[in-house]
Design an enzyme around this catalytic site. Structure first.
Site, PDB file in Angstrom:
ATOM      1  N   ASP A 389       0.822  -1.231   0.000  1.00  0.00           N
ATOM      2  CA  ASP A 389       0.000   0.000   0.000  1.00  0.00           C
ATOM      3  C   ASP A 389       0.845   1.265   0.000  1.00  0.00           C
ATOM      4  O   ASP A 389       0.486   2.251  -0.639  1.00  0.00           O
ATOM      5  CB  ASP A 389      -0.902   0.042   1.252  1.00  0.00           C
ATOM      6  CG  ASP A 389      -1.923  -1.078   1.248  1.00  0.00           C
ATOM      7  OD1 ASP A 389      -2.124  -1.694   0.183  1.00  0.00           O
ATOM      8  OD2 ASP A 389      -2.506  -1.338   2.311  1.00  0.00           O
TER       9      ASP A 389
HETATM   10  P1  NAP Z   1       0.908  -3.960   3.139  1.00  0.00           P
HETATM   11  O1  NAP Z   1       0.255  -3.010   2.223  1.00  0.00           O
HETATM   12  O2  NAP Z   1       0.100  -4.534   4.215  1.00  0.00           O
HETATM   13  O3  NAP Z   1       1.527  -5.123   2.227  1.00  0.00           O
HETATM   14  C1  NAP Z   1       2.339  -6.093   2.776  1.00  0.00           C
HETATM   15  C2  NAP Z   1       2.748  -7.048   1.667  1.00  0.00           C
HETATM   16  O4  NAP Z   1       3.726  -7.921   2.213  1.00  0.00           O
HETATM   17  C3  NAP Z   1       1.624  -7.914   1.164  1.00  0.00           C
HETATM   18  O5  NAP Z   1       1.141  -7.470  -0.073  1.00  0.00           O
HETATM   19  C4  NAP Z   1       2.246  -9.327   1.079  1.00  0.00           C
HETATM   20  O6  NAP Z   1       2.147  -9.806  -0.244  1.00  0.00           O
HETATM   21  C5  NAP Z   1       3.703  -9.108   1.467  1.00  0.00           C
HETATM   22  N1  NAP Z   1       4.220 -10.179   2.305  1.00  0.00           N
HETATM   23  C6  NAP Z   1       3.621 -10.810   3.320  1.00  0.00           C
HETATM   24  N2  NAP Z   1       4.417 -11.761   3.830  1.00  0.00           N
HETATM   25  C7  NAP Z   1       5.552 -11.733   3.097  1.00  0.00           C
HETATM   26  C8  NAP Z   1       6.765 -12.473   3.130  1.00  0.00           C
HETATM   27  N3  NAP Z   1       6.969 -13.470   4.010  1.00  0.00           N
HETATM   28  N4  NAP Z   1       7.725 -12.157   2.235  1.00  0.00           N
HETATM   29  C9  NAP Z   1       7.537 -11.182   1.337  1.00  0.00           C
HETATM   30  N5  NAP Z   1       6.418 -10.456   1.246  1.00  0.00           N
HETATM   31  C10 NAP Z   1       5.434 -10.720   2.131  1.00  0.00           C
HETATM   32  O7  NAP Z   1       2.198  -3.317   3.822  1.00  0.00           O
HETATM   33  P2  NAP Z   1       2.769  -1.849   3.793  1.00  0.00           P
HETATM   34  O8  NAP Z   1       3.073  -1.420   2.398  1.00  0.00           O
HETATM   35  O9  NAP Z   1       3.844  -1.833   4.815  1.00  0.00           O
HETATM   36  O10 NAP Z   1       1.579  -0.930   4.258  1.00  0.00           O
HETATM   37  C11 NAP Z   1       1.136  -0.903   5.581  1.00  0.00           C
HETATM   38  C12 NAP Z   1      -0.351  -0.794   5.591  1.00  0.00           C
HETATM   39  O11 NAP Z   1      -0.801  -0.963   6.937  1.00  0.00           O
HETATM   40  C13 NAP Z   1      -0.861   0.550   5.100  1.00  0.00           C
HETATM   41  O12 NAP Z   1      -2.033   0.397   4.364  1.00  0.00           O
HETATM   42  C14 NAP Z   1      -1.132   1.283   6.416  1.00  0.00           C
HETATM   43  O13 NAP Z   1      -2.116   2.283   6.258  1.00  0.00           O
HETATM   44  C15 NAP Z   1      -1.618   0.139   7.275  1.00  0.00           C
HETATM   45  N6  NAP Z   1      -1.501   0.422   8.698  1.00  0.00           N
HETATM   46  C16 NAP Z   1      -0.309   0.730   9.211  1.00  0.00           C
HETATM   47  C17 NAP Z   1      -0.223   1.062  10.552  1.00  0.00           C
HETATM   48  C18 NAP Z   1       1.088   1.481  11.160  1.00  0.00           C
HETATM   49  O14 NAP Z   1       1.066   2.077  12.222  1.00  0.00           O
HETATM   50  N7  NAP Z   1       2.203   1.171  10.547  1.00  0.00           N
HETATM   51  C19 NAP Z   1      -1.344   1.019  11.347  1.00  0.00           C
HETATM   52  C20 NAP Z   1      -2.558   0.659  10.771  1.00  0.00           C
HETATM   53  C21 NAP Z   1      -2.607   0.355   9.444  1.00  0.00           C
HETATM   54  P3  NAP Z   1       2.179 -11.393  -0.542  1.00  0.00           P
HETATM   55  O15 NAP Z   1       1.059 -11.982   0.248  1.00  0.00           O
HETATM   56  O16 NAP Z   1       2.015 -11.516  -2.000  1.00  0.00           O
HETATM   57  O17 NAP Z   1       3.510 -11.887  -0.073  1.00  0.00           O
END
Ligand code: NAP
Length: 462
Positions: A389
Site C-alpha cells: 500500500d
Molecule cells: P501492506 O500493504 O500490508 O503489504 C504487505 C505485503 O507484504 C503484502 O502485499 C504481502 O504480499 C507481502 N508479504 C507478506 N508476507 C511476506 C513475506 N513473508 N515475504 C515477502 N512479502 C510478504 O504493507 P505496507 O506497504 O507496509 O503498508 C502498511 C499498511 O498498513 C498501510 O495500508 C497502512 O495504512 C496500514 N496500517 C499501518 C499502521 C502502522 O502504524 N504502521 C497502522 C494501521 C494500518 P504477498 O502476500 O504476496 O507476499
C-alpha cells in the site's frame, strides 16, 4: 515524609517527560525508555510508602507477580504481535482506573460514610466511564487482531443510535450519581454502561484498522488514569496519565494523517469498513514481469544508487538481517544505499525503524518519506521488500481508490523497481497495486528472507 513523597513524585514526573521526549529519536529512545522506568520505579516506591490500607508485603507480592508477567510477555512476544500486546496492556490500564476509582468511591461513601466533593465525584465518573470503555474496547481490539473475533466490521441496523442512547444514559447516570452520593447504584450502572459502550464502539471497526484504534484507546487509558489521579489526589498519576493521554492522541492524529483518515471518522466508529477487507471491486488482472534471483543480482551489481523500501512483509518474513547483509554488500560495491521509511509502513508506528535498528542498520540511513520522496527520480534501483500500500500509485492517481489521498513513496519514478513478495497477494487495504505491472517494475516472487538470502549468495559470486 509527605515532602519526600511529593519530591519523589516530582522527580518521577520529570523523568517521564524527559523519557518521552527522548523516545522521539531512534538514537535516544533506549535511554528514554530507561529513564522512564526509573521514574516509574520512583513513583511506585513513593506510593508504597504512602499507602496505609494494605501491607508492604501485599504490595511487594503484587509488584513481583506483575513485573514477572510483564517480563515474560515482553520477552516472548513476536514483533508482529506487539499491537495486540499493547491493546491488552491498555485494557488493563483502563480496568485498573475503573476499579480504583470505584473502590475509592465505595470506601469513602459507603464504608466511611463521608461526603465526597463534586470534583472528586466528577473524577470518579470520568475514570469509570473512560476506564470501562478502554477495557472492553481494548479486549475487542485484542481479540480481533489475534483472530479470535472476526476481523471484519460487525455492523447491525441502528448501531450508531444504540451507541448514542447508551452514551446519553451514561451521562444521565453520572449526573444522578453526582446528586446522590449515598446511592452507589448509579456508579455501578455507569460501570456496566461503559463496559457495554466499549464493546459496541469497537466491533464495527475492521480488524486491520485496529492499530489506529489501539493508539486512541491508549490515549483513553491515559485520560482515565489522569482522572483517577484526581480521585486519589495523586500528582504523579495525574501527570503520567496526562502524558499518555496527550501522546496517544497525537500519535492517533499522525497515523490518521499518514493514512489519510479523519480523526472524527475514527472517534465516531464505523471506521475501516471500506478497507482491510478487499471490498473494492477487482479490476482487470495486472500483467507483471518476473525476475529470477540471478538476474536480480546482476541488476544490483550494475547500479550506483539504491533505495530499499521495507514494508509489512519484511516484518512477516523477518528479513531485516538478510537486508542488512545485502546493503553491506552493495556498499562494498560503492553503491549508495538508503532506506525509505513510510510513516505507516508495517502495522504499528516505527515498525520498520525498530526492525532495521534490531539488525544494526545505521539510523542515518533511514530516511523519512518527506525527505526522500523527491530522490526516487534520480535513483537507479528501488528494492521494495514486502511493501504494498505504501508504494501504491493509486493513492495519487485514482480518486475511487480507498487509499486515494494517502501520501505514498514515489518508487515508480526510479529507473528500475524490484519488488520482493510471495505472490500477487494484496496488502492491508485489500486493493490491487498497478505499480507491479509498470514497465520499469520486476517482481521477485518468494518469501523475502529466503529470496534475499539467495540474492546475497548470488551477489557474492559476481
Ligand atoms: P501492506 O500493504 O500490508 O503489504 C504487505 C505485503 O507484504 C503484502 O502485499 C504481502 O504480499 C507481502 N508479504 C507478506 N508476507 C511476506 C513475506 N513473508 N515475504 C515477502 N512479502 C510478504 O504493507 P505496507 O506497504 O507496509 O503498508 C502498511 C499498511 O498498513 C498501510 O495500508 C497502512 O495504512 C496500514 N496500517 C499501518 C499502521 C502502522 O502504524 N504502521 C497502522 C494501521 C494500518 P504477498 O502476500 O504476496 O507476499
Amino acid at each position: 515524609m509527605d515532602i519526600f513523597i511529593q519530591i519523589a513524585y516530582l522527580a518521577a514526573s520529570i523523568l517521564f517527560i524527559i523519557g518521552i521526549k527522548m523516545l522521539g529519536r531512534t538514537s535516544t529512545a533506549r535511554k528514554g525508555n530507561f529513564l522512564s522506568s526509573i521514574g516509574m520505579f520512583l513513583a511506585i516506591f513513593a506510593t508504597v510508602i504512602q499507602v496505609e490500607a494494605i501491607t508492604l508485603v501485599d504490595i511487594l507480592i503484587c509488584v513481583v507477580i506483575g513485573s514477572t508477567l510483564g517480563l515474560i510477555i515482553a520477552y516472548k512476544v513476536q514483533m508482529t504481535k506487539v499491537p495486540e500486546m499493547v491493546a491488552l496492556f491498555n485494557g488493563f490500564g483502563g480496568l485498573a482506573s475503573l476499579a480504583v476509582a470505584l473502590a475509592d468511591f465505595w470506601l469513602n461513601t459507603q464504608e466511611k460514610g463521608l461526603q465526597v466533593d463534586q470534583i472528586t465525584g466528577i473524577s470518579v465518573a470520568i475514570s469509570i466511564l473512560i476506564g470501562g470503555v478502554t477495557f472492553t474496547g481494548s479486549l475487542i481490539a485484542y481479540l480481533k487482531l489475534n483472530g479470535k473475533v472476526s476481523g471484519k466490521a460487525i455492523t447491525f441496523t441502528g448501531q450508531h443510535l444504540i451507541n448514542l442512547i447508551l452514551l446519553i444514559a451514561a451521562v444521565a447516570v453520572s449526573i444522578f450519581a453526582l446528586t446522590d452520593f449515598a446511592n452507589p447504584n448509579f456508579m455501578i450502572a455507569l460501570a456496566i454502561l461503559s463496559l457495554a459502550i466499549g464493546v459496541l464502539v469497537v466491533i464495527p471497526i475492521g480488524g486491520a484498522d485496529m492499530p489506529v484504534v489501539i493508539s486512541l484507546l491508549n490515549s483513553y487509558s491515559g485520560m482515565a488514569a489522569c482522572a483517577t489521579g484526581f480521585v486519589l489526589n495523586n500528582n504523579v498519576l495525574i501527570v503520567a496519565g496526562a502524558l499518555v493521554g496527550a501522546s496517544g492522541i497525537i500519535l492517533t492524529q499522525i497515523m490518521c494523517k499518514a493514512m489519510n483518515r479523519s480523526l472524527i471518522n475514527v472517534l465516531l466508529g464505523g471506521f475501516g469498513q471500506t478497507s482491510g477487507g478487499g471490498n473494492q471491486a477487482d479490476g482487470p488482472e495486472i500483467a507483471v514481469k518476473e525476475v529470477g534471483v540471478e538476474e536480480a543480482a546482476q541488476i544490483f551489481d550494475s547500479v550506483s544508487s539504491l533505495i530499499i523500501v521495507p514494508g509489512y512483509g519484511m516484518a512477516v518474513a523477518q528479513a531485516q538481517h538478510a537486508i542488512r547483509e545485502l546493503s553491506e554488500l552493495c556498499e562494498k560495491r560503492n553503491i549508495n544505499v538508503r532506506f525509505a521509511i513510510h510513516p505507516v509502513a508495517g502495522r504499528m508506528p516505527g515498525h520498520m525503524n525498530v526492525l532495521l535498528a534490531e539488525a544494526n542498520i545505521s539510523y542515518d540511513k533511514l530516511i523519512e518519506m518527506d525527505e526522500i520522496n523527491d530522490d526516487f527520480a534520480n535513483t537507479d534501483l528501488v528494492f521494495v521488500v514486502g511493501a504494498n500500500d505504501v508504494v501504491n500509485p493509486a493513492a495519487k492517481t485514482n480518486p475511487d481508490s480507498p487509499i486515494f489521498g494517502m501520501p505514498v513513496l514515489n518508487v515508480e519514478k526510479a529507473q528500475t523497481v524490484i519488488v520482493s513478495k510471495r505472490s500477487m497477494g494484496k496488502g492491508y487495504a485489500g486493493i490491487e497495486n498497478e505499480l507491479f505491472g509498470a514497465d520499469n517494475c520486476l517482481m521477485l516472487f518468494g518469501d523475502a528472507k529466503q529470496t534475499i538470502t539467495k540474492l546475497v549468495g548470488e551477489l557474492k559470486e559476481l
